[in-house]
Design a protein around this motif. Sequence first.
Motif: not given
Length: 244
Positions: A165, A168, A219, A227
Motif C-alpha cells: 500500500n 496509496q 487502506k 488500488n
Amino acid sequence: MSIDAGEDEDGNPNEISGLDLLLHFCTFFFKVLIAPWCRPRAKIFSPSNHPLCRQYLKAYPAFVISLIIIGTMTAFVEQLGNLLGCVLGIHQAVTGITIVAIGTSLPDTFASRTAALQDEYADNSVGNVTGSNSVNVFLGLGLPWCIATIYAAAKGKSYCVDPDNLFQSLVFFLTVATVCIIALFALGGELGGPKAVKWVCGVCMIGLWVLYVILASLKAYNILQFNVDLPVASGVCSTAESSV
C-alpha cells in the motif's frame, strides 16, 4: 528530578505550566533510570572531553558516537513497535505509521517546539522537521537498500520488496501535506497574533495527521478500495524466486 521550564530572553526562569508537569511525570521513570547509568560513563560516551580529542579530533568522536547511539535507539524502538503491533494484532503498515513513527519522531517534535519558542521565526523548527525527515527517508531508506542490493547481487539474486500500500499511502500523505502547506502560507501572518489562531492551526495540523492515519489504516485493511498497479521491471521482480 526537578522540573525545568527553561528560561526567557532575559535569562529568568519561566513559570512551570501544567504541560511541563505532565511531561515531567511521563518521563520521570526514564530520567531516574538513565541518569545514574550515564553519569559514570559520561567520559566514555563523550570522548571530546579528553584533551587530546579536543586538540586533534575536535567534536567528531562525540558526533560519531551520537549517531551510533541514535541508530541503536531507533532500531530498538522499531523492533519494540513491531513486537507490540504483533501482540495487539495490528497490521504492519499501521504499526509503522503510528507506533514506530511516533517513537522515532517525538524527539524531533520536542526539539522543534523548543526552537519555535526560543526563536523569533519558525525557520529552525521547520528546518529541523524537514531536515530530520529527509535524513530518515533518503539516508534511512537509501543506505539499507544499497546494502541489501549489493548483498543480493553478490549472491546472484535480485532484491525485491512488495510495495503493497506504499503508493496509496503516499497519495494520502501528499494530499494532507499540501493542505498543511497551504494553511501555513494562508495563516502565516496570523500565527504571530492571537493565541486562538495558533490553537486552531495546531488542532487542524493534528487533525490532518489523524485523517492520514485513518485513511492509510482503512487502506491497509482493504476497507477503503483504492488500488493502483505499479509497473514492475520485467525479469527482475516478476517472480518470487528472484526476490531475497
